[in-house]
Every structure is written in structure tokens, then in C-alpha cells.
Scaffold this active site. Sequence first.
Site, PDB file in Angstrom:
ATOM      1  N   TYR A 151      29.536  11.769  10.460  1.00 31.58           N
ATOM      2  CA  TYR A 151      30.274  10.500  10.313  1.00 31.58           C
ATOM      3  C   TYR A 151      31.197  10.346  11.509  1.00 31.58           C
ATOM      4  CZ  TYR A 151      32.086   6.527   7.739  1.00 31.58           C
ATOM      5  OH  TYR A 151      32.426   5.263   7.361  1.00 31.58           O
TER       6      TYR A 151
ATOM      7  N   LYS B  47       7.692   5.096  -8.943  1.00 33.04           N
ATOM      8  CA  LYS B  47       6.928   4.784  -7.733  1.00 33.04           C
ATOM      9  C   LYS B  47       7.483   5.571  -6.552  1.00 33.04           C
ATOM     10  CE  LYS B  47       3.787   1.761  -6.037  1.00 33.04           C
ATOM     11  NZ  LYS B  47       2.658   1.103  -6.677  1.00 33.04           N
TER      12      LYS B  47
ATOM     13  N   GLU C  79       6.709  -4.744  -5.933  1.00 32.98           N
ATOM     14  CA  GLU C  79       6.193  -4.162  -7.176  1.00 32.98           C
ATOM     15  C   GLU C  79       6.552  -5.019  -8.379  1.00 32.98           C
ATOM     16  OE1 GLU C  79       4.014  -0.909  -8.865  1.00 32.98           O
ATOM     17  OE2 GLU C  79       4.509  -1.346  -6.776  1.00 32.98           O
TER      18      GLU C  79
ATOM     19  N   ALA D 258      -3.837  -9.088  -9.150  1.00 36.82           N
ATOM     20  CA  ALA D 258      -4.807  -8.050  -8.812  1.00 36.82           C
ATOM     21  C   ALA D 258      -6.215  -8.616  -8.757  1.00 36.82           C
ATOM     22  CB  ALA D 258      -4.727  -6.912  -9.828  1.00 36.82           C
TER      23      ALA D 258
END
Length: 781
Positions: free
Chosen positions: A39, A94, A136, A198
Amino acid sequence: MAKLTREDALLYHSQGKPGKIEVVPTKPYSSQRDLSLAYSPGVAEPCLEIEKDPNAAYEYTSKGNLVAVISNGTAVLGLGDIGAMAGKPVMEGKGLLFKIFAGIDVFDIEVNEKDPEKFIQIVKAIAPTFGGINLEDIKAPECFEIEERLKAELDIPLMHDDQHGTAIISSAGLINALEIVGKKIEDVKIVVNGAGAAANSCTQLYMILGAKLENIVMVDSKGVINMERTDLNSRKKPFATSRKITTLAEAVKDSDVFLGLSVAGILTKDMVRSMNANPIVFALANPNPEISYDDAMSARKDIIFATGRSDYPNQINNVLGFPYIFRGALDVRAKCINEEMKIAAVNAIAELTKKQVPDVVNTAYNLKRLSFGTEYIIPKPLDPRLLTTVAPAVAKAAIASGVARKVITNWDEYNVKLNEIMGSDNKMLRHFFDVARQNPKRVVFSESNHVNMIKAAEMALQEGICYPVLLGNEEKIASIAAENDIDLTGIEIVNLRHDREESRRSNFAQILSEKRSREGMTYDEAFEKMYERNYFGMMMVETGQADALITGVYTKYADTVQAAKDVIGIREGTKHIGAMHIMITKKGTFFLADTLFNRHPCTDALIDIAKLTHDTVKFFAHEPVMAMLSYSNFGSDKNGSPASVHQVVETLHKNYPDMLVDGEMQVTFALNKELRDKKYPFSKIAGRNVNTLIFPNLSSANIAYKMLIEMGLAQTIGPIQMGLNKPVHILDVESSVNDIVNMTAMAVLDAIVEEQIRTNNLDRIGKVSERNNAYLTKDCK
């Protein structure tokens, strides 16, 4: 598929640290200096470099390996519009799949916004953080506009996986299924049941692959999408058929392919019976398909059937695609994921199915032998080759199509990198295989009535590392091979008990009885032993009729060791043999001994084990830094095992002053250099990282290496025998096929060095000399 309860699922997500993913630092952070670099003030320097050149973000930040999984929760699995927050477990899941299959880091981002324009602006605003974006669970038709706009307005890989993932994987399955039944994609009649995201993407990709629009019928919840309907939106109109049909049953009659992306139970057995010969049915509704597996298989014997489930053959699963597609796209810093990259993924996945399936995959799914056919048209999700097959194909397509910012030229190096990403690269083992292929040797597989031995022999021959010799009855071996679909072509079988081997048994018995005559072994006793696999096989090695032997899958250690001592003999200068396991961990490579033979070693045995291990580690082109382990440190306990180990160390220091060894010490001090140097600065190995651990007894060594394996903390090579005069390697009981093949490579390497020693009249300890070490040093560390 194991039955999962609601309680199981909730406990899985809540136990320990809630959720499924976390952020882990990749840089040191233990000191004030580290924090000042991480940092302020040190962080300012990379900021300034990125200000000058935004592409520098790939060099100084995690951008190049970071994907956003973004959803608004409007179409979550089969749950529908449950909201952004409720969809978070899916997005975390996912992210977990991205990480475990392709090493890609993920931030899951749940956006509480349904308006497409606002959603697009939010994603665009945060896009600079990421190297790629996975959209998604966004409902149709909004998902089409969102993806198209973002693809056009962003310059990083972006894909709505619900659309394109299913399209890519089902396309690969379709190509293979059509090849099996001998049909061409341009000729088949296809029914697509479902008209969502799809279904739209699948149909478009099938057409790119050669399917003709006039041969496609799409069906939605209201029936066949035909030109007479007036309720069609812009996404459905292009697929409207001119045929005068309205029902699914009419559409399916005389068709060749059914693709279901709809609801459970909608396809009947009679509909399947009405399809053309050798029908292909992909029933992908989850969790329950459009027709059950049992109903489909009972309706037609000539059917090729696939679902989205893992408990039936031919699982069409998006995880076969998205991790590897993004991996390839990220690694060339692609500006998008285009059609060329998708097609490359399709072809790579389809071709992989036709290659021999690794034993690790068969074992994972408890199958005897997968091979290309009606029940294997698509790879299994746990196939480790997917990463090194699909990602390079996608990367090459990105480069060829002009969307890559970074060009890969050395694909072998890239393949190594992919393996390293997953922690599955074993440079040492890869090099052993490379050396073995250059000079393959005759290797006897003595326990050839065990299926793993036969499979390993087949695989070793295909790898080109040896010329296998199986010991056993030809008919029995052939039966086992046929039952497990093992190809014995090119593999020699020696029936040691057959009458035609009488002369050889007699000759072997004569040699062995003369060699052990002063130890009470008569010719008659030796002759009887030649009916035993290990004695006969080891005599082949002893007499030069074979170069190495592999055994131990089911034989008792004590019996095998005795045979080895009788036939091969213990190396001059030592009275004991030992075994070592090489453990490949995230912290480096470690050598553990003795892991197999000496149950309660005396001081002389421990000295021999230390000497053998020292030479063996050097044989593998590593400089041994050895810790003699115990439960006490440097003489703090004057009794029992610690005292014995302490005495061993004193002897080694006196007789072998150049050997980097110390102890006795606890494993904590062995592996923590800073702690050891602070507490015991006098240690002979001060300032050095220990890579070799010598255990005080077999129990501790055996438990340690097996625990590391079972906890997933290490890959292993071994057990490697130390101390016999010739290459005889004794395996762990019930070793896997991969373990046996790996040890075969080791045995061949051992035989190569043995040959060099004989040819050049070298002292055996000289096998670690520069001449023989040259086989191992290149890229081995």
C-alpha cells in the site's frame, strides 16, 4: 447421483467460513516493509505506470487473471426471477468452478437492476477492473441486448454462458453423435424444444457448423414457431418454419435430432419412437430432463441420449467449456470472445472425446474403461486434459482471428504454464518420461493377473517409455484385458509356469542356487521358487533378459523384499535397503525416507537410509539438505528413539563431513528455517531450506506421506527403492494405474543409469556424477 437434502445444502454453504470463495494475498505481508510496498507509499509506482499505459495493469495487478461473474438474478437456474441477492450462491459457485478448473480468480457481482440500459451502464463502469466478464442468469430477451451491447462497447472477453456455454458443449456432443451414426449435419432434421437464450444460441451455432435453417423446427411453450404465428418477437421470427405443423409431436416425427432446453417430461416415448433411425436426443432440462433416461433407452435401442445430469452417460455440462474458454482468452488478452474462438472450443472438446481416457477419469467416475461411442460422446467434467486442450485452441483462434493483444509463440511452454496454474505440473516426472522415451527398456510387470498392472503396461507402451513384459497365463491375461478393453498389441507375455519355460526355470535355478549356496539354498529349492512371479521376473533382470521389474500391487512386502535380496542382492557398502517418496507440494519438492521397508530401524539401518537417501536425492539433481526427525531437538531427550537418532547424526557428521544433515529435530524446526536458525544457530544446516526428511521409523514415515496425499497437499512419486543392485521397484499395495506408470518411468531411468555404470565401469556411488546426472539436470528442478 447421491441424494442431497435441503439440510445438506444449507450446511455446506454455512459451515466454517460462510460461502464458497475468498480472497488470498499473493505477495508477502509479514513485515512493515511488505505493507509499505503493498500500500502506501510503494503502491504509487505501479499506479503511475498504469496512468501512462493502461495495458500495464496486466503487469502490475490481477486484472489479467480476474473475471467478473455478473448477474441481476432474473433467471437463476430453474428458480426464475429470485433477485440479485438470492442468486449470490450461484455466482459464488460459478467462481469456485472458474478457480478449480482453470485457476481463474473471480469476483461475483450481483446487480440489483432489471432495466437493461442501466444494467449495461453499471457493467461498463466497473469493467476496467476485470480481464473478462461472465454474464450469468439474466432472463431473455433482455440478455440478448445486454450481451450484444456490452460486446460492442467493451474490449475484453465477455460471454453470457447460459447462451453460449450450452451451445458450445452441445455442439461438440452433436458433432460426435452424428459421426457415430454416420449422418451429416447439413442433412439432419433438428427439433429445438425451447426458445430462450440457450436455445437461440445453440441453433445459431448449429447453423454455423452446417445445419440448414429449413431443417430446423423450434418449439416454445405455445407450440411450433411457424410463419402463421403473429406473437413472435424479433428473436423467434428468424427461426419460424414454413411447415404446416403446430405441435411438438408433429415436429419430432421423422426428425433426427431433438434438443430439449425446456421442461421435464414433455417428450414422450412414442415421440422418440417416431423419430428417424439412430435418433440423437439431448434432453437438457434440469434437474429433470424432457424424458427420463430409462424411458428414452426403453423406447429405442438405437438412441444416442444425453442429459445435463452427472448420473447418466453423456452429460452436457457448461463446465466443460467456460473455464477453459476464458483461460485461453485471458492469456492472449483477447478483445472479445468471437465465433472463431467458440468453434475452436467446439472442435477441441469433440476431438478430445476420441482420445484414450486417462485412468484418473475412469477412477473418478468408477468406470472400467471409457471409450468413444454412444455412451461417451463428450468428455467428463473431471478430465484434466480439458485445460490443456481447450484453452490453447481458443487462444490460437483468438490470435488467428486478430482479436489477441498478446501473441503466444511457444505453445509447449504455454502448455507447461497451464499445468503449473493448476498445480498439476510435475517437471521432474515429465523429464523422467522424456528421458525414458529416448531409451526405452524392457520392464517386467510381475503381477500381471491384476488389472492395474495390465493397464499400466498398455499405457507405458503407448507412452513409449518401455517394452512391457507381462508374467502370467496368456489366457487369463487376455480375459482380463478383454473384460477391461485393454489392447495387448505389442506387449510380450511370458507364462513362467508353462512347460516351454522349463529350460529357463532350470537355468535360473542353477544361477540362484550357486549365488546363495553358502546361505543354505539348494538347486531344488531355487527351482521351486522359479514358479513364483517375483523370483522368475527378478531372475530375468539379474541375467539381463530384462532391464527392470515392477511389483508389489498385492504381494506382501516381506515376501517381495526377501525375493529381491535373494536374487538381486543389496548394494555393496550397505546392509539395508530403503524406500523414498518424492512429494511435490506448493512449498516445493521434498524427499521422505524410509517409507516402506524398515519398521524399527537400528542406528546402522538409519545410517544406511541416510546415505542411500543422500545419494538418491542427488541422483534426482537436487542438493540434499537433510533433517533427521524425532519428537525432540538436538539431544534434549536422552532416551529411546531420540537418543538413537542423535547417535546416527554424530556418526554421519564424523564419517561424512560434507553431508548436509542434522538432528535430531522436530519437523517444525526442520521445515521452518527462521525458527530453527533462531533457536539452534549452531546447526550444520543453518540458513538452508530442508528438502529431505529422514524419519525414525516406518510408522511415522508411512503415516506422513499418506496423510499428505489424502489431504490433497502433495503429489507423489514412489516408492523408489534404494539399495538394491538392479532396478527392482516395489509399489504400494493397490497402487493406481498412474502410480504404476510413473514408477515404470522411474525404473527405466534407473535402468538407463545402470547401463551407463556398466558400460563405463563407474563406481555405483558415481551414478550421481556429472556424467549420469546430465540425464536429469535439464529442466528437472
